[in-house]
Scaffold this motif. Structure first.
Motif, PDB file in Angstrom:
ATOM      1  N   PHE A 149      -6.992  10.154  -8.726  1.00 58.55           N
ATOM      2  CA  PHE A 149      -6.255   9.073  -9.416  1.00 58.55           C
ATOM      3  C   PHE A 149      -6.031   7.851  -8.526  1.00 58.55           C
ATOM      4  O   PHE A 149      -5.939   6.739  -9.005  1.00 58.55           O
ATOM      5  CB  PHE A 149      -4.899   9.590  -9.907  1.00 58.55           C
ATOM      6  N   PHE A 150      -5.905   8.102  -7.192  1.00 54.94           N
ATOM      7  CA  PHE A 150      -5.475   7.011  -6.309  1.00 54.94           C
ATOM      8  C   PHE A 150      -6.609   6.337  -5.538  1.00 54.94           C
ATOM      9  O   PHE A 150      -6.389   5.293  -4.909  1.00 54.94           O
ATOM     10  CB  PHE A 150      -4.441   7.522  -5.295  1.00 54.94           C
ATOM     11  N   SER A 151      -7.807   6.935  -5.540  1.00 57.64           N
ATOM     12  CA  SER A 151      -8.893   6.305  -4.770  1.00 57.64           C
ATOM     13  C   SER A 151      -9.267   4.959  -5.422  1.00 57.64           C
ATOM     14  O   SER A 151      -8.917   4.706  -6.575  1.00 57.64           O
ATOM     15  CB  SER A 151     -10.098   7.240  -4.686  1.00 57.64           C
ATOM     16  N   ARG A 152      -9.960   4.140  -4.686  1.00 61.90           N
ATOM     17  CA  ARG A 152     -10.169   2.742  -5.106  1.00 61.90           C
ATOM     18  C   ARG A 152     -10.701   2.587  -6.535  1.00 61.90           C
ATOM     19  O   ARG A 152     -10.226   1.736  -7.285  1.00 61.90           O
ATOM     20  CB  ARG A 152     -11.137   2.063  -4.130  1.00 61.90           C
ATOM     21  N   GLN A 153     -11.727   3.438  -6.873  1.00 60.71           N
ATOM     22  CA  GLN A 153     -12.339   3.278  -8.201  1.00 60.71           C
ATOM     23  C   GLN A 153     -11.539   3.976  -9.296  1.00 60.71           C
ATOM     24  O   GLN A 153     -11.865   3.848 -10.473  1.00 60.71           O
ATOM     25  CB  GLN A 153     -13.767   3.851  -8.205  1.00 60.71           C
ATOM     26  N   ALA A 154     -10.526   4.729  -8.902  1.00 63.96           N
ATOM     27  CA  ALA A 154      -9.794   5.566  -9.863  1.00 63.96           C
ATOM     28  C   ALA A 154      -8.822   4.732 -10.713  1.00 63.96           C
ATOM     29  O   ALA A 154      -8.551   3.574 -10.382  1.00 63.96           O
ATOM     30  CB  ALA A 154      -9.019   6.630  -9.102  1.00 63.96           C
ATOM     31  N   PRO A 155      -8.296   5.338 -11.810  1.00 62.20           N
ATOM     32  CA  PRO A 155      -7.426   4.571 -12.721  1.00 62.20           C
ATOM     33  C   PRO A 155      -6.214   3.938 -12.020  1.00 62.20           C
ATOM     34  O   PRO A 155      -5.786   2.861 -12.411  1.00 62.20           O
ATOM     35  CB  PRO A 155      -6.946   5.629 -13.711  1.00 62.20           C
ATOM     36  N   LEU A 156      -5.656   4.636 -10.996  1.00 59.34           N
ATOM     37  CA  LEU A 156      -4.470   4.088 -10.318  1.00 59.34           C
ATOM     38  C   LEU A 156      -4.810   3.490  -8.959  1.00 59.34           C
ATOM     39  O   LEU A 156      -3.934   3.263  -8.118  1.00 59.34           O
ATOM     40  CB  LEU A 156      -3.397   5.172 -10.162  1.00 59.34           C
ATOM     41  N   GLY A 157      -6.100   3.208  -8.756  1.00 58.55           N
ATOM     42  CA  GLY A 157      -6.565   2.668  -7.476  1.00 58.55           C
ATOM     43  C   GLY A 157      -5.906   1.341  -7.140  1.00 58.55           C
ATOM     44  O   GLY A 157      -5.652   1.029  -5.973  1.00 58.55           O
ATOM     45  N   PHE A 158      -5.606   0.555  -8.173  1.00 60.77           N
ATOM     46  CA  PHE A 158      -5.027  -0.785  -7.942  1.00 60.77           C
ATOM     47  C   PHE A 158      -3.645  -0.714  -7.254  1.00 60.77           C
ATOM     48  O   PHE A 158      -3.172  -1.690  -6.681  1.00 60.77           O
ATOM     49  CB  PHE A 158      -4.906  -1.540  -9.276  1.00 60.77           C
ATOM     50  N   LEU A 159      -3.016   0.466  -7.306  1.00 57.47           N
ATOM     51  CA  LEU A 159      -1.700   0.608  -6.666  1.00 57.47           C
ATOM     52  C   LEU A 159      -1.814   0.693  -5.145  1.00 57.47           C
ATOM     53  O   LEU A 159      -0.822   0.572  -4.433  1.00 57.47           O
ATOM     54  CB  LEU A 159      -0.979   1.860  -7.196  1.00 57.47           C
ATOM     55  N   ASP A 160      -3.031   0.941  -4.685  1.00 57.68           N
ATOM     56  CA  ASP A 160      -3.295   0.981  -3.246  1.00 57.68           C
ATOM     57  C   ASP A 160      -2.407   2.001  -2.524  1.00 57.68           C
ATOM     58  O   ASP A 160      -1.811   1.711  -1.487  1.00 57.68           O
ATOM     59  CB  ASP A 160      -3.074  -0.427  -2.654  1.00 57.68           C
ATOM     60  N   LEU A 161      -2.322   3.191  -3.111  1.00 53.02           N
ATOM     61  CA  LEU A 161      -1.418   4.212  -2.566  1.00 53.02           C
ATOM     62  C   LEU A 161      -2.106   5.176  -1.606  1.00 53.02           C
ATOM     63  O   LEU A 161      -1.447   5.811  -0.782  1.00 53.02           O
ATOM     64  CB  LEU A 161      -0.789   5.016  -3.709  1.00 53.02           C
ATOM     65  N   LEU A 162      -3.418   5.297  -1.742  1.00 53.50           N
ATOM     66  CA  LEU A 162      -4.114   6.304  -0.945  1.00 53.50           C
ATOM     67  C   LEU A 162      -3.899   6.061   0.548  1.00 53.50           C
ATOM     68  O   LEU A 162      -3.903   4.934   1.009  1.00 53.50           O
ATOM     69  CB  LEU A 162      -5.614   6.272  -1.283  1.00 53.50           C
ATOM     70  N   PHE A 163      -3.716   7.153   1.311  1.00 56.43           N
ATOM     71  CA  PHE A 163      -3.454   7.123   2.753  1.00 56.43           C
ATOM     72  C   PHE A 163      -2.177   6.355   3.085  1.00 56.43           C
ATOM     73  O   PHE A 163      -2.104   5.621   4.070  1.00 56.43           O
ATOM     74  CB  PHE A 163      -4.654   6.550   3.521  1.00 56.43           C
ATOM     75  N   SER A 164      -1.197   6.490   2.216  1.00 55.72           N
ATOM     76  CA  SER A 164       0.109   5.864   2.487  1.00 55.72           C
ATOM     77  C   SER A 164       1.194   6.937   2.417  1.00 55.72           C
ATOM     78  O   SER A 164       0.985   8.002   1.825  1.00 55.72           O
ATOM     79  CB  SER A 164       0.412   4.788   1.444  1.00 55.72           C
ATOM     80  N   PRO A 165       2.358   6.691   2.996  1.00 54.32           N
ATOM     81  CA  PRO A 165       3.462   7.667   2.877  1.00 54.32           C
ATOM     82  C   PRO A 165       3.783   7.985   1.414  1.00 54.32           C
ATOM     83  O   PRO A 165       4.096   9.132   1.079  1.00 54.32           O
ATOM     84  CB  PRO A 165       4.630   6.952   3.560  1.00 54.32           C
ATOM     85  N   SER A 166       3.675   6.989   0.552  1.00 49.74           N
ATOM     86  CA  SER A 166       3.977   7.221  -0.877  1.00 49.74           C
ATOM     87  C   SER A 166       3.069   8.292  -1.453  1.00 49.74           C
ATOM     88  O   SER A 166       3.513   9.131  -2.255  1.00 49.74           O
ATOM     89  CB  SER A 166       3.817   5.927  -1.675  1.00 49.74           C
TER      90      SER A 166
END
Lengths: 232, 342
Positions: free
Chosen positions: A84-101
């Protein structure tokens, strides 16, 4: 054997030298896990309460799913969230991957089923007379619900602690979603995995001690709450 | 409305209740008057708790209508909560919340939004009236059965209910606390004018506490005039069937011989009192001692111990004419046809 003794000595030295990196990792781990557990409790306790007290179509199916999710492998949570969180994924725009969140979100989904399920058990264990008594004394539905939760408070706290235990000790999703970035997303478990693979056994062991200390403290708290719950 | 035109505080009309398809309660009419104590007597499983729960609006009856001070109860209406807040109920084995005695007593006040500073005096007053002074800070779960029941009553009392329902208030209470509880119950009615409906399986307690006693058997109200209730079994003899209470034999009509009933009652007004054996066709005659005399205005209730305790109702005139008093030896006589099997 010497190798183990040396690693043990190194780990003790690191702990007592107040190594900044080690204590940073411990603090970060606790912060991520406590945040995730707090959020999971906010969601899980009401879910568990509703499932325990309401009768609706599909309830037993939901209970079965909730039970299954308790044994959810951490890497599966990591994998799904990654999807869900990787760049191409639906929630990629949140830029959450590899973050504390992202780490917190992963841990949230791991502790949520545990907290929700144990809340179901805790609420169901409350004496049915408590509800009747609350009603006869003029409590509305929200006060009655609060009363039930208060009557089950020791079991609920135990449920939340169990959720925290799950969050703090998991490695799979923290690794996949946090990326184990030094001074940023590195937690006790991901650091142990990394340092051990690097051959830094002493560093890993020091963190292992801290993790054991946390788990041990959790168990003591668990035991205390169970005794308190029984005696009151 | 009652005979002097007052609207009943609580009235049940044609109330029935079914549980799993089985009729557990069938009350054609029941009227609760303001400021009185009602004692509901009956064996376990007779529907006492169900009836109290219906009157307390905790359970919706399967059919029938309930009126509170003349207004019909609307179960869908949110005003039901307000109505329920004007009543209170305690259970046979009360549940005390996991907090202090004070915390328990404060519960109903918190439900009504009473500010904390106002609660203190009210709680203190309730603790005093319930004979629990000094126990406020104790953990509620550490109390004895009697103290638990007293806390439950104090908890109900602080909300100053217009009707108080007490389900078997002395059932799980040690002998030491029974007198205290009975005194508290009478005091609530006397000092506050609270209407009280209590259930009990102890007939003498019902008579002791209540202005009105009504028996409930298998979910049905026995005729209100029936007061002398006895448990036992029907047996046969060459002289005809009789009801063996274990202490006395009560002769019953032949047609009752095949009945499976194990309870019987005798209307106090059907019992004749005499100082000498009374020559009549009545088959039931017992010699006994008057243990209590209760002035009921125009009438006098005598409690007579003949092995079993009978309550007899006579006029003031008869009472004076016979020169009766406590500990006098008398005969009580009634016909087999005065007996009602339940």
């Amino acid at each position: 054997m010497d190798y183990l003794v040396e690693a043990f000595r190194d780990s003790i030295q690191l702990i007592f030298s107040l190594d900044r990196e080690i204590y940073g990792i411990v603090g970060r781990s606790l912060c991520f896990s406590l945040t995730a557990t707090f959020l999971a409790a906010l969601v899980g306790v009401p879910i568990g309460f509703l499932v325990a007290t309401k009768r609706f179509r599909g309830r037993s199916g939901l209970l079965m799913v909730m039970n299954t999710l308790m044994a959810l492998p951490t890497v599966v949570v990591g994998l799904l969230a990654y999807g869900f969180f990787s760049r191409q994924a639906p929630l990629g725009f949140l830029d959450l991957l590899f973050s504390p969140s992202a780490v917190i979100i992963g841990e949230f989904f791991l502790s949520l089923p545990i907290i929700a399920n144990l809340t179901v058990s805790a609420v169901q264990a409350v004496d049915p007379r408590a509800i009747l008594t609350a009603k006869t004394l003029g409590a509305g539905s929200s006060m009655t619900a609060w009363t039930i939760l208060m009557e089950a408070r020791f079991s609920l706290l135990a449920a939340i602690i169990a959720g925290f235990g799950r969050a703090v000790s998991e490695v799979g999703s923290a690794m996949m979603l946090g990326g184990n970035i030094r001074f940023y997303t590195r937690t006790m478990t991901t650091a142990i995995a990394l340092e051990t693979s690097k051959g830094e056994f002493g560093f890993g062991l020091a963190l292992g001690f801290f993790l054991l200390l946390v788990v041990f403290s959790i168990n003591i708290l668990f035991h205390f709450l169970q005794v308190r719950g029984r005696s009151s | 409305m009652n005979e002097i035109g007052e609207v009943a505080q609580l009235e049940l009309r044609n109330v029935t209740h079914r549980y799993n398809g089985k009729m557990v309660l069938d009350i054609p009419h029941l009227s609760i008057e303001r400021g009185r104590i009602y004692g509901m007597v009956g064996p376990n499983g007779s529907g006492k708790t169900t009836l109290l729960s219906i009157m307390n609006l905790l359970i919706r009856p399967t059919t029938g209508q309930i009126f509170f001070e003349g207004n019909p109860i609307q179960y869908e209406d949110s005003s039901r909560l307000e109505l329920r807040r004007s009543m209170a109920m305690t259970f046979q084995s009360p549940y005390l919340f996991r907090t202090s005695v004070e915390g328990n007593i404060a519960y109903g006040l918190r439900a009504r939004g009473v500010p904390k500073r106002n609660r203190v005096l009210i709680i203190e007053d309730a603790l005093q009236q319930a004979g629990l002074r000094g126990l406020g800070k104790r953990r509620a779960r550490e109390l004895s059965g009697g103290e638990t029941q007293l806390v439950a009553i104090a908890r109900a009392l602080v909300i100053d209910p217009r009707i108080l329902f007490l389900d078997e208030p002395t059932a799980n209470v040690d002998a030491r606390h029974i007198d205290q509880l009975e005194e508290v119950i009478s005091g609530i009615n006397r000092d506050r004018g609270t209407t009280i409906v209590l259930s009990t399986h102890n007939l003498s307690q019902a008579y002791k506490l209540a202005h009105h006693v009504f028996p409930l058997f298998e979910g049905r109200l026995a005729p209100s005039s029936m007061h002398n209730l006895f448990g036992g079994t029907i047996k046969a003899s060459p002289d005809g069937p009789y009801f063996d209470t274990g202490k006395i034999r009560i002769w019953i009509p032949q047609e009752f011989s095949t009945s499976a009933s194990n309870h019987l009652s005798v209307n106090p007004e059907d019992i004749i009192v005499s100082k000498e054996p009374f020559a009549s066709s009545a088959r039931n005659r017992y010699e006994g001692t008057i243990t209590e005399v209760v002035d009921r205005g125009g009438r006098v209730d005598l409690v007579v111990n003949v092995g079993e305790t009978f309550r007899v109702q006579i006029t003031n005139h008869s009472f004076r004419r016979l020169e009766l008093n406590v500990s006098a030896r008398i005969y009580v006589t009634f016909k087999a046809t005065s007996v009602h099997l339940l």
